[in-house]
Structures are given as C-alpha cells and as structure tokens.
Enzyme design. Structure first.
Site, PDB file in Angstrom:
ATOM      1  N   CYS A 179       0.828  -1.203   0.000  1.00  0.00           N
ATOM      2  CA  CYS A 179       0.000   0.000   0.000  1.00  0.00           C
ATOM      3  C   CYS A 179       0.868   1.262   0.000  1.00  0.00           C
ATOM      4  O   CYS A 179       1.968   1.269   0.525  1.00  0.00           O
ATOM      5  CB  CYS A 179      -0.875   0.025   1.236  1.00  0.00           C
ATOM      6  SG  CYS A 179      -1.941  -1.390   1.359  1.00  0.00           S
ATOM      7  N   ARG A 236       5.770  -0.457  -6.772  1.00  0.00           N
ATOM      8  CA  ARG A 236       5.646  -1.263  -5.561  1.00  0.00           C
ATOM      9  C   ARG A 236       4.523  -2.284  -5.651  1.00  0.00           C
ATOM     10  O   ARG A 236       4.384  -3.137  -4.784  1.00  0.00           O
ATOM     11  CB  ARG A 236       5.393  -0.349  -4.355  1.00  0.00           C
ATOM     12  CG  ARG A 236       6.580   0.544  -4.034  1.00  0.00           C
ATOM     13  CD  ARG A 236       6.166   1.676  -3.133  1.00  0.00           C
ATOM     14  NE  ARG A 236       5.503   1.202  -1.938  1.00  0.00           N
ATOM     15  CZ  ARG A 236       6.119   0.789  -0.848  1.00  0.00           C
ATOM     16  NH1 ARG A 236       7.430   0.793  -0.809  1.00  0.00           N
ATOM     17  NH2 ARG A 236       5.453   0.379   0.185  1.00  0.00           N
ATOM     18  N   TRP A 292      -2.853  -2.759  -1.583  1.00  0.00           N
ATOM     19  CA  TRP A 292      -2.393  -4.135  -1.834  1.00  0.00           C
ATOM     20  C   TRP A 292      -3.207  -4.950  -0.834  1.00  0.00           C
ATOM     21  O   TRP A 292      -2.948  -4.899   0.367  1.00  0.00           O
ATOM     22  CB  TRP A 292      -0.891  -4.181  -1.568  1.00  0.00           C
ATOM     23  CG  TRP A 292      -0.240  -5.522  -1.533  1.00  0.00           C
ATOM     24  CD1 TRP A 292      -0.194  -6.398  -0.488  1.00  0.00           C
ATOM     25  CD2 TRP A 292       0.515  -6.148  -2.576  1.00  0.00           C
ATOM     26  NE1 TRP A 292       0.528  -7.506  -0.816  1.00  0.00           N
ATOM     27  CE2 TRP A 292       0.975  -7.391  -2.087  1.00  0.00           C
ATOM     28  CE3 TRP A 292       0.840  -5.787  -3.882  1.00  0.00           C
ATOM     29  CZ2 TRP A 292       1.749  -8.255  -2.850  1.00  0.00           C
ATOM     30  CZ3 TRP A 292       1.613  -6.663  -4.634  1.00  0.00           C
ATOM     31  CH2 TRP A 292       2.055  -7.882  -4.134  1.00  0.00           C
ATOM     32  N   ASN A 342      -2.291   2.440   5.660  1.00  0.00           N
ATOM     33  CA  ASN A 342      -1.384   1.334   5.325  1.00  0.00           C
ATOM     34  C   ASN A 342      -1.207   0.490   6.577  1.00  0.00           C
ATOM     35  O   ASN A 342      -1.132   1.043   7.676  1.00  0.00           O
ATOM     36  CB  ASN A 342       0.007   1.857   4.950  1.00  0.00           C
ATOM     37  CG  ASN A 342       0.049   2.429   3.558  1.00  0.00           C
ATOM     38  OD1 ASN A 342      -0.948   2.403   2.843  1.00  0.00           O
ATOM     39  ND2 ASN A 342       1.198   2.948   3.182  1.00  0.00           N
ATOM     40  N   GLY A 343      -1.072  -0.801   6.408  1.00  0.00           N
ATOM     41  CA  GLY A 343      -0.814  -1.661   7.560  1.00  0.00           C
ATOM     42  C   GLY A 343      -2.018  -2.528   7.869  1.00  0.00           C
ATOM     43  O   GLY A 343      -2.906  -2.703   7.038  1.00  0.00           O
ATOM     44  N   GLU A 385      18.611 -23.227   0.391  1.00  0.00           N
ATOM     45  CA  GLU A 385      18.202 -21.907  -0.090  1.00  0.00           C
ATOM     46  C   GLU A 385      19.426 -20.982  -0.204  1.00  0.00           C
ATOM     47  O   GLU A 385      19.556 -20.224  -1.156  1.00  0.00           O
ATOM     48  CB  GLU A 385      17.136 -21.324   0.860  1.00  0.00           C
ATOM     49  CG  GLU A 385      16.696 -19.910   0.548  1.00  0.00           C
ATOM     50  CD  GLU A 385      16.129 -19.676  -0.843  1.00  0.00           C
ATOM     51  OE1 GLU A 385      15.880 -20.653  -1.578  1.00  0.00           O
ATOM     52  OE2 GLU A 385      15.959 -18.504  -1.216  1.00  0.00           O
ATOM     53  N   LYS A 394      20.737 -18.917  -3.588  1.00  0.00           N
ATOM     54  CA  LYS A 394      20.934 -17.462  -3.650  1.00  0.00           C
ATOM     55  C   LYS A 394      22.302 -17.151  -4.240  1.00  0.00           C
ATOM     56  O   LYS A 394      22.431 -16.309  -5.108  1.00  0.00           O
ATOM     57  CB  LYS A 394      20.833 -16.822  -2.255  1.00  0.00           C
ATOM     58  CG  LYS A 394      19.454 -16.739  -1.652  1.00  0.00           C
ATOM     59  CD  LYS A 394      18.535 -15.744  -2.305  1.00  0.00           C
ATOM     60  CE  LYS A 394      17.731 -16.302  -3.420  1.00  0.00           C
ATOM     61  NZ  LYS A 394      16.611 -17.128  -3.226  1.00  0.00           N
ATOM     62  N   GLU A 443      22.568 -18.113  -8.089  1.00  0.00           N
ATOM     63  CA  GLU A 443      21.757 -17.404  -9.082  1.00  0.00           C
ATOM     64  C   GLU A 443      22.181 -15.951  -9.293  1.00  0.00           C
ATOM     65  O   GLU A 443      22.001 -15.418 -10.379  1.00  0.00           O
ATOM     66  CB  GLU A 443      20.252 -17.482  -8.772  1.00  0.00           C
ATOM     67  CG  GLU A 443      19.797 -16.719  -7.567  1.00  0.00           C
ATOM     68  CD  GLU A 443      18.301 -16.861  -7.312  1.00  0.00           C
ATOM     69  OE1 GLU A 443      17.520 -16.835  -8.254  1.00  0.00           O
ATOM     70  OE2 GLU A 443      17.931 -16.974  -6.125  1.00  0.00           O
ATOM     71  N   HIS A 487      30.175 -39.413   2.165  1.00  0.00           N
ATOM     72  CA  HIS A 487      29.697 -40.414   1.199  1.00  0.00           C
ATOM     73  C   HIS A 487      30.011 -40.009  -0.236  1.00  0.00           C
ATOM     74  O   HIS A 487      29.417 -40.539  -1.163  1.00  0.00           O
ATOM     75  CB  HIS A 487      28.195 -40.648   1.394  1.00  0.00           C
ATOM     76  CG  HIS A 487      27.884 -41.196   2.752  1.00  0.00           C
ATOM     77  ND1 HIS A 487      28.261 -42.456   3.151  1.00  0.00           N
ATOM     78  CD2 HIS A 487      27.280 -40.634   3.829  1.00  0.00           C
ATOM     79  CE1 HIS A 487      27.881 -42.664   4.403  1.00  0.00           C
ATOM     80  NE2 HIS A 487      27.285 -41.563   4.834  1.00  0.00           N
ATOM     81  N   LYS A 508      11.430 -13.062 -13.158  1.00  0.00           N
ATOM     82  CA  LYS A 508      10.757 -13.029 -11.864  1.00  0.00           C
ATOM     83  C   LYS A 508       9.564 -13.976 -11.836  1.00  0.00           C
ATOM     84  O   LYS A 508       9.267 -14.604 -10.839  1.00  0.00           O
ATOM     85  CB  LYS A 508      10.311 -11.591 -11.561  1.00  0.00           C
ATOM     86  CG  LYS A 508       9.718 -11.417 -10.171  1.00  0.00           C
ATOM     87  CD  LYS A 508      10.783 -11.611  -9.097  1.00  0.00           C
ATOM     88  CE  LYS A 508      10.259 -11.657  -7.692  1.00  0.00           C
ATOM     89  NZ  LYS A 508      11.175 -12.323  -6.772  1.00  0.00           N
TER      90      LYS A 508
HETATM   91  C1  F6R Z   1      14.883 -17.864  -6.631  1.00  0.00           C
HETATM   92  C2  F6R Z   1      13.551 -17.648  -7.111  1.00  0.00           C
HETATM   93  C3  F6R Z   1      12.876 -18.736  -7.832  1.00  0.00           C
HETATM   94  C4  F6R Z   1      11.384 -18.776  -7.503  1.00  0.00           C
HETATM   95  C5  F6R Z   1      10.666 -19.803  -8.375  1.00  0.00           C
HETATM   96  C6  F6R Z   1       9.205 -19.916  -8.008  1.00  0.00           C
HETATM   97  O1  F6R Z   1      15.371 -16.754  -5.945  1.00  0.00           O
HETATM   98  O2  F6R Z   1      12.995 -16.592  -6.927  1.00  0.00           O
HETATM   99  O3  F6R Z   1      13.472 -19.959  -7.567  1.00  0.00           O
HETATM  100  O4  F6R Z   1      11.247 -19.087  -6.153  1.00  0.00           O
HETATM  101  O5  F6R Z   1      10.783 -19.453  -9.716  1.00  0.00           O
HETATM  102  O6  F6R Z   1       8.571 -18.700  -8.140  1.00  0.00           O
HETATM  103  P1  F6R Z   1       7.186 -18.423  -7.439  1.00  0.00           P
HETATM  104  O7  F6R Z   1       7.405 -18.369  -5.980  1.00  0.00           O
HETATM  105  O8  F6R Z   1       6.741 -17.097  -7.996  1.00  0.00           O
HETATM  106  O9  F6R Z   1       6.275 -19.535  -7.817  1.00  0.00           O
END
Ligand code: F6R
Length: 619
Positions: A2, A27, A73, A99-100, A490, A494, A497, A513, A614
């Site tokens: 928001c 945003r 949002w 907001n909030g 995870e 990070k 990528e 192993h 994304k």
């Molecule tokens: C890694 C990343 C991707 C997403 C994946 C699923 O940083 O962002 O691995 O997690 O493509 O995306 P969503 O969550 O949008 O289904």
C-alpha cells in the site's frame, strides 16, 4: 504494498496526488483512490485495478488544494471498488487512507456496530474511520489520538474532516510515513519517491506520532498517556532532512539494489505476515483465509507441498514443520516433477501450493494435476494478490511480504516459512499433537521473528568483508543438518543465481559419502549450525573439512558456534538464537547477505541475473 499520499496547498491537489501515486506503481497494488476536500465537501474517486483506470475519475474531481490518495495491496477484503481506500465514517465527513493492518479490527467492528455504526465493507480501515467518528468532538487531531490509543497493529493513517478544511492529520505506528515540506504547500507520503519531484525536504514521523499538515506548516505531536490535552505532547522543532537521491535510487529506498532493500525489509514483512493471525498467543487465521474447520484438520491424512526453486525450499521446511508439529505425513515435491511421479493421493489429502508470484506455470499445473487425481482440498501460500494460483485453489493464505522486485527471492521465502509455520502450529494444536502451552510458546516464537531477523541483519558488515574473498572462488559448498540443511539449500541457490558461482548444498552427514573428495586446501565450505542438539555432529563434519584443508565460514547461534574449534582464516557469523524448527528464517538472512555482497563484488546484474525471470510462466 500500500502507498499513501497527501497534499495541502494552492495547486490542483487531485492531479498532484495522482501523479505521486503513479510514482509508487513499481511497488505493486491492486486498487487505488483519491479524496478531495473543497468548499462543498469531500469527493472521492476509487477503483479496483490500475491507476490508468482511476485516471478518468480523477478528472471529474473538484480542482481544490487538499487531497489524500492511496494505492492498495489487499490484505483484508478482496480487491474491489468498494474495498479500495479512501474509506469514510457514517456521515461521510471523515475520510481516510491507511497502510498496515489493524489487528483488533474485529473486536472494534463489533463494538462500533453495536453502538449503531453501519459499515459497508469488510476492510479493517473502515473501522478506523468509524472509531475516529466516535471520538470526534470538534478536533480531528484529538480524535485521531484517542482512536489511536485503541488501535493495535501496524498503521500509517492520513485523515481529513469536512469541517476542518486545509488540514490533514497523519498518524504513524510501525508503518512508514513522511512529511514533505514545500513553499506554501506541504505533502505527506508513505515513501519518499512518491513526492521527490515536488520537494527534497522531509520530516519523518516516528512511531506514536501525529502530524498535522496545513498549507502554512506542520506540527508534530507525540501520543502520551495522561500528559497534555488528550495526551498529545507537541514535539519541538525537528530538523528536516534533505534527500539528495535521484528518483530511481529513492525507489530502492537508498539501497543500491532492490534485493538488498528487500533483504532489509524482512523484519517488517515478517511482522505483517503474522499480524492479526496470532491472537491471545495462538494462531488464529482471519476470516476467509483458512477455510478449514477443526473437523477438516483432524480428518487430514496427508499433505503435499508443491513449489519451485525458493518456494520449493520453503515447502521442504513446511513438510518438516507439519510432520513435527501436526503429526501429519507430509511430502514436499518440486512442482515441475509432480505430474511425472504419478503421485498417489490418499483420501483427505491437502495440497499446499507455495508461490510468491502465484503465476508459476509448473506450480499451477501441479495443482491441477493434484485436483484431477482427487486431492481433497487445496491451499495456496502466495504473495501476489489476485494471481492465477489464488483462483485455482480452495483457500489462500497471503504472505503479505509486499512486492518483491528483485528476481532473487528473499522476503518471499522467509514469509512463506512463517505462513507454513502458522499452518503447522494451528493443525498441531487442533489435532492435539501439541498442547495449548506449546502452541502459545511457538506462536510467541513466530511473533519474535521480526526482532531476530533484525539481529541477523547485523551480519551485513561482516558478510560484506567476507564477500571479497568468496567472490574469488568458483566452487562453494554449503552444509547443515536437519532444518539447517534446508536453510543451506536456499543459501546455495541465492549464491549461484546472482553471483554465478557454482554452489552446492549437502546434508552435513553426506559429505563423507562422496563430496569430501572435492574438499581440497582452500575450498570454502559454509556450515550452518542453529540446532544445539545437532551442532556436535555438524561440528564433526566441519572438522572433516578442516582436516582436508577446507576453509570454513560457520553461520549459527552463539551456543552452537561455541562447539567449533576453527582456524585463523575461518569465520564465525553469529545470528540470534531461535527455535530450531523455524531457524531458517534467521540463518538464511546471513546467507542472503553473503550472496548479495559476493555478487556485488563480482559486478553481476544483481536484481536481474542472467537467464532468469521473476515470474516463470513457461514449463
Ligand atoms: C529464486 C527464485 C525462484 C522462484 C521460483 C518460483 O530466488 O525466486 O526460484 O522461487 O521461480 O517462483 P514463485 O514463488 O513465484 O512460484
């Protein structure tokens, strides 16, 4: 997320507020609205959808010098014209944007309705307008102050009153709000970029402060119980800050990249994720977001968790939480593999699909496959309101992380974990697997996470220095046991990528192993140790690495790190201690920071890493 904007001055307020709202478009939002106050009263225009759809309505608003506006949002109540802000009281004299999340909106709504107030929406914000109406006795700032004392949660509010032209009253509690200072005009905004073209001079409101903004000036008051009239104490002159940022830099909140901004937003995102969902110490979902009766929860035989990439890593932690807390057999499956494994779906199986965007084709396809194969119920843990996934499933639990712009997921991951932890805790309590006291203790752990995340962010400086060395490497290994293994999965994603360094995560016990063959002198190994019960074993694996000349970076709680005996070059990164079941929320923050600074050191395109998008809408 928001956004709030306000303007008082001599120019056309509606156009300025609309323009400022457009600057917050990046945003993300699902609806928007503007209210203008002129001599004939307050006129409001609001609309679900893009600002382009609001634009024709804005042109019909009176040309006057006072307006407030909002991009929404959705959290409470679906995105719709009526649920959009601004909202008003019964008389239409008090109009506000917010907001909030108002955590106690239900109780307040019941009380106000019993007192004769008629509400038109399910939105928590509307309750605030009616509460201010109840308190109003001719002074808007005093009424806002009185109302604020009864409100719980996080909020930034901007209010106008038909009987008090030329004045916007703003209140802030745990949600950002800044006042922009002009010549013969003043501004209000939740975010600096919104009003940067109009002024570079700002006053930030602190938590618990009320700002009264007029054309001529700004007065700031602190809300204090029992002191001064209405408990409002005038704050002495505050030095404005001059912001010398270009609009693009300001969108990033002064951070160099959206990823870093989003890493630092995690305490706030985590707070929003639990807000209103942990009440009286227990997980209690809000109406309409977890449609399972206690009977349904007790009837469950199996849970599948489906997701891709980071969301899949969240599913792995979710499986762990559901099995441990709720005692239901659970399986985390890569959504892209689900259909090929010809899954066996026993009766009364719940499928939880986890996705930040809610548009990932593999995840959508997996949910359809599960339904065709007879899944009993489907639940989405999703960040993006109104995304495709929300329309495919029976129930939705929104992550409330706000828009994630950087391709590499950070705050989406940690909020997914918290949502899954709430689901697991609720199920565990309903099924009698954990006692009321245990459920409350776990609920408190979740409430404490924002503070712990803040503690983990303190590792930033150390990670920045460490990154100089790691950035020279071509292979990095990550190890951990239990939830720490899930966290390093995870962490390695990070790093690879965004820095393009080859990284692999291993269950620490698996090293011997096979992978130990790759540990040669100088090879970096990142070890995660958050669970005191597992730490001695991981510590032995760390010694195996050391014996082969490996270079160790150990991330963990103080208690766990005390169990290590490392060499001079090795690095200890201490993060706050937390219940091991949910510890990836904290430990991953150190790994996100490491990945970020390594990528920056290597000069990669951090927010848009090569070959990645994304939202992955192809199979
Ligand atoms: C890694 C990343 C991707 C997403 C994946 C699923 O940083 O962002 O691995 O997690 O493509 O995306 P969503 O969550 O949008 O289904």
């Amino acid at each position: 997320m928001c956004g709030i904007v306000g303007y008082v001055g001599t120019r056309d307020a509606a156009s300025i507020v609309f323009d400022a709202l457009c600057r917050l478009e990046y945003r993300g939002y699902d609806s928007a609205g503007i209210a203008v106050l002129d001599s004939s009263g307050i006129c409001t225009a609001k609309r679900k959808g893009r600002l382009a759809e609001l634009s024709p309505l804005v042109k019909t608003l009176p040309r006057a010098g006072q307006a407030i506006g909002h991009t929404r949002w959705a959290t409470h109540g679906a995105p719709s014209d009526i649920n959009s802000h601004p909202h008003c009281d019964c008389t239409g004299d008090i109009v506000l944007v917010h907001n909030g999340i108002i955590e106690n909106h239900r109780e307040l709504r019941e009380r106000l309705i019993a007192g004769g107030h008629v509400m038109k929406t399910e939105v928590d914000t509307e309750v605030v307008a009616h509460l201010i109406e109840e308190k109003y006795r001719g002074d808007l700032a005093a009424a806002v102050a009185e109302a604020a004392r009864e409100l719980e949660g996080a909020m930034a509010i901007a209010v106008i009153h038909r009987g008090e032209p030329g004045r916007i009253v703003a209140y802030r509690e745990k949600s950002p709000l800044i006042i922009g200072l002009g010549e013969g005009e003043n501004f209000l905004a939740s975010d600096i970029p919104a009003i940067l073209p109009y002024t570079r001079k700002f006053l930030a409101l602190n938590d618990g402060e009320i700002g009264v903004i007029t054309e001529e000036g700004v007065a700031v008051y602190r809300l204090e119980k029992g002191s001064g009239a209405n408990g409002l104490v005038k704050v002495g002159d505050r030095q404005p800050m001059v912001v010398d940022l270009e609009p693009e830099a300001a969108e990033k909140g002064g951070f160099d990249h959206f990823m870093l901004k989003e890493i630092f937003e995690q305490p706030e995102a985590l707070m929003k994720a639990v807000s209103g969902r942990i009440r009286d110490g227990r997980v209690k979902f809000e109406e309409g977001e977890f449609g399972f009766s206690d009977e349904d929860v007790r009837a469950l035989n199996k849970v599948y968790l489906l997701g891709c990439g980071t969301a899949y890593h969240a599913c792995l932690v979710g499986k762990h939480l559901i099995e441990r807390l709720a005692g239901i057999p659970a399986e985390a499956v890569l959504a892209s593999e689900f259909r090929y494994m010809e899954p066996l779906i026993p009766e009364r199986t719940l499928v939880i699909a986890v996705s930040q965007s809610g548009e990932t084709l593999d995840t959508l396809a997996a949910v359809r496959e599960a339904k065709e194969r007879g899944a009993w119920r489907t639940l989405a843990v999703v960040n993006q309101p109104l995304s495709s996934l929300t329309r495919e499933v029976d129930d939705v639990l929104y992550q409330r992380a706000g828009p994630e712009i950087s391709v590499a997921s950070t705050k989406a991951y940690t909020t997914q974990l918290v949502c899954l932890a709430m689901v697991a805790c609720h199920m565990g309590f309903v099924r009698g697997r954990i006692s009321e006291d245990q459920a409350r203790a776990f609920g408190q752990e979740l409430r404490n996470l924002p503070e712990k995340a803040l503690g983990a962010l303190e590792a930033a400086g150390l990670m920045e220095r460490l990154a100089v060395e790691i950035a020279k490497e071509e292979d990095v290994f990550f190890i951990g046991r239990g939830a720490d293994y899930l966290a390093v999965m995870e962490g390695q994603l990070k790093l690879k990528e965004i820095s393009y360094i080859h990284a692999e995560a291993y269950a620490a016990g698996e090293l011997k192993h096979g992978t130990l063959a790759l540990i040669a002198p100088g090879v970096p190994v990142i070890a995660c140790l958050m669970d005191p019960e597992l730490a001695p074993k991981t510590a032995s694996n760390v010694m195996e690495v050391k014996a082969r000349g490996g270079w160790v970076v150990a991330i963990g709680s103080q208690e766990c790190l005390n169990q290590l005996q490392l060499g001079e070059k090795d690095v200890l990164v201490t993060v706050p201690d937390v219940n091991p079941l949910i510890s990836p929320v904290v430990s991953v923050i150190a790994m996100q920071l490491l990945a970020y600074y390594v990528a920056r050191e290597r000069g990669t395109d951090i927010d848009k890493p090569r070959n990645l998008a994304k939202s992955v809408t192809v199979e």
